[in-house]
Design a protein around this motif. Structure first.
Motif, short mmCIF file in Angstrom:
data_model
loop_
_atom_site.label_atom_id
_atom_site.label_comp_id
_atom_site.label_asym_id
_atom_site.label_seq_id
_atom_site.Cartn_x
_atom_site.Cartn_y
_atom_site.Cartn_z
N PHE A 70 -73.62 -70.13 -4.20
CA PHE A 70 -72.62 -69.27 -3.53
C PHE A 70 -73.17 -68.45 -2.43
O PHE A 70 -72.35 -67.67 -2.00
CB PHE A 70 -71.62 -68.98 -4.47
N VAL A 79 -68.93 -61.36 -3.24
CA VAL A 79 -68.88 -62.59 -3.34
C VAL A 79 -68.09 -62.73 -4.92
O VAL A 79 -68.51 -62.46 -5.94
CB VAL A 79 -69.85 -63.38 -3.25
N ILE A 81 -67.24 -65.67 -7.41
CA ILE A 81 -67.91 -66.98 -8.10
C ILE A 81 -66.87 -67.60 -9.04
O ILE A 81 -66.63 -66.86 -10.03
CB ILE A 81 -69.22 -66.91 -8.53
N ALA A 129 -65.82 -68.95 -2.84
CA ALA A 129 -66.82 -69.98 -2.05
C ALA A 129 -66.96 -71.25 -2.45
O ALA A 129 -66.90 -71.49 -3.69
CB ALA A 129 -67.96 -69.26 -1.85
N PRO A 131 -70.02 -74.07 -3.12
CA PRO A 131 -71.42 -73.87 -3.34
C PRO A 131 -72.17 -74.22 -2.09
O PRO A 131 -71.67 -75.15 -1.38
CB PRO A 131 -71.55 -75.23 -4.34
N GLN A 133 -72.02 -71.94 0.34
CA GLN A 133 -71.31 -71.12 1.27
C GLN A 133 -70.99 -69.66 0.76
O GLN A 133 -70.44 -69.61 -0.04
CB GLN A 133 -70.16 -71.79 1.72
N ALA A 134 -71.60 -69.03 1.51
CA ALA A 134 -71.41 -67.52 1.10
C ALA A 134 -70.12 -66.99 1.69
O ALA A 134 -69.87 -67.28 2.87
CB ALA A 134 -72.54 -66.40 1.64
N THR A 135 -69.40 -66.21 0.91
CA THR A 135 -68.05 -65.65 1.46
C THR A 135 -68.11 -63.92 1.19
O THR A 135 -67.45 -63.46 0.38
CB THR A 135 -66.78 -66.22 0.84
#
Length: 460
Positions: A70, A79, A81, A129, A131, A133-135
């Motif tokens: 993530f 972030v 998860i 997010a 997998p 992709q960072a949010t």
């Protein structure tokens, strides 16, 4: 570690108080540093991942892979998860990356109640997010029920993580300096260079340098150097290339083999050396029976509360050895005070690790004081004795095994035949063949001693 902002535990407790949930701090290698108290009587308020991390001080590879998918290594803010039971993650999480000057040095973890619904407090939490992709930027969809921390409280928590990042950066710098000095002590030849290296390390360690400590060897070690908190009480650690290890054949990583030239029994991870101290070719393929050596050994200088109570250290080293992989071995030197005998303690630790390969019953972490005859065997020069060399070939594996079982049982024919499951006459025939191959007389004590030592040393 204490510094301008207090120690890690204080900062983790500050985050826990800010957000109203227990926080856990790990370094960038997912090694546990500190965790907040869990006061709830509701068992569902925690999950197996957090429990295992606290108990073993490290996350599993599958959990780490799920979290890193993530983008937490690149994120600059919180972030979220989701849970992934198939990866062992049964509760969603909020990750607060710990950074210093743009570099991620660790993570603060919070259990997330968002998926369970609940209150309507909204804030700057990112969406879940996918997998890869960072949010990291606030982007939680307006109007979505959210029971987690508010954006303001998360922002305050991120400010605390910046202070944690400052402390971790100091730790990294101090660890790098200590690694260099410890490596210099362990690899320098006797003389003024080593004396200077010991003096420099003593100065860097401060008053604690004169207290009781233990030297640990984990080999092979092919990963990056772990943090100082890999083993509680570690004062310094470093990797040591194989070429700089004390005298003895180089360790080789375990790999598939077609045969072992000494018959049944524990199969060591270190192949028998040839004249030049390199592995023999038990497969007849022209290649060593094990994969090529790589990396080196990991050396740790660990402070002890008491020289008579090393058990907590041994338990942590066992976990570190497991992290190094199934081919790894670990050993410790005798506890000492001060640094004057540090090179000798390192030689003992390496010897103990080698002995645990020859005799797994000495492990998982072999202690110098407990390896018995291997204290002498590990000091022998590489390469078998010329008289015994003909016996240490794949063609004579059965005879070599017979000789070892015979000598292990003090030369008692009845016990040996019973252990091998053969008739006495068969045993006598094999013993005569061994004498013909080696030129040794098994009725002579010194010849028996030579053969026994050579067979045991070949397992190192």
């Amino acid at each position: 570690m204490k510094g301008e902002y207090g120690d890690y535990q204080d900062l983790v407790d500050e985050i826990s108080a800010l957000l109203g949930v227990p926080a856990t701090l790990e370094n960038r290698d997912f090694g546990l540093i500190a965790f907040g108290a869990h006061d709830s009587e509701d068992a569902s308020a925690t999950d197996p991942v957090r429990t295992r991390t606290i108990l073993t001080r490290r996350s599993t590879p599958s959990v780490r892979a799920w979290f890193e998918a993530f983008g937490i290594t690149r994120a600059t803010g919180p972030v979220r998860i989701p849970a992934a039971p198939e990866a062992g993650v049964h509760r969603a999480r909020i990750c607060l990356p710990v950074r210093h000057r743009g570099m991620v040095l660790g993570y603060v973890w919070l259990l997330d109640d968002t998926e369970g619904g609940g209150g309507t407090e909204r804030g700057g939490m990112p969406e879940v997010a996918a997998p890869g992709q960072a949010t990291a930027e606030p982007g939680f969809e307006p109007g979505t029920p959210f029971a987690g921390p508010s954006g303001a409280r998360l922002a305050a928590a991120m400010e605390v993580t910046s202070r944690i990042g400052d402390l971790l950066a100091e730790d990294v710098k101090a660890g790098a300096d200590l690694s260099r000095e410890l490596r210099a002590v362990l690899t320098a030849e006797p003389g003024w260079r080593r004396d200077m290296a010991v003096a420099t390390l003593r100065t860097a360690l401060g008053p604690g340098a004169d207290g009781p400590h233990m030297v640990v060897c984990v080999s092979p070690w092919t990963d990056e150097e772990p943090g100082l908190r890999a083993v509680p009480g570690t004062a310094a650690l470093c990797t040591v290339p194989y070429g700089s290890l004390p005298a003895g054949p180089e360790p080789y990583r375990a790999g598939p083999r077609k045969s072992w030239p000494y018959g049944p029994g524990p199969e060591p991870r270190y192949p028998p050396p040839t004249d030049a101290g390199r592995p023999a070719d038990p497969d007849g393929t022209g290649r060593p029976g094990y994969a090529e050596a790589s990396g080196g050994a990991l050396a740790l200088l660990v402070r002890l509360r008491s020289a008579d109570a090393p058990e907590p250290v041994l338990a942590s080293v066992t976990r570190l050895r497991e992290h190094a992989g199934p081919a790894a071995a670990a050993g410790t030197g005798a506890p000492r005070r001060g640094l004057a005998e540090l090179p000798a303690a390192w030689r003992e630790a390496v010897a103990a690790a080698r002995a645990s390969v020859a005799q797994p019953r000495l492990g998982p972490v072999a202690r110098w004081s407990g390896i018995g005859p291997y204290r002498l065997l590990t000091a022998l020069p590489p390469g078998p004795d010329p008289a015994v060399r003909p016996l240490l070939t794949p063609a004579h594996a059965e005879l070599a095994h017979t000789a070892e079982v015979f000598l292990d049982r003090a030369g008692q024919a009845g016990r040996t035949a019973s252990a091998l499951g053969i008739h006495r006459q068969t045993l006598y025939y094999r013993l005569s063949r061994i004498e013909q191959l080696t030129g040794l007389d098994l009725d002579e004590g010194e010849d028996r001693l030579l053969l026994h030592m050579a067979l045991k040393a070949a397992r190192l």
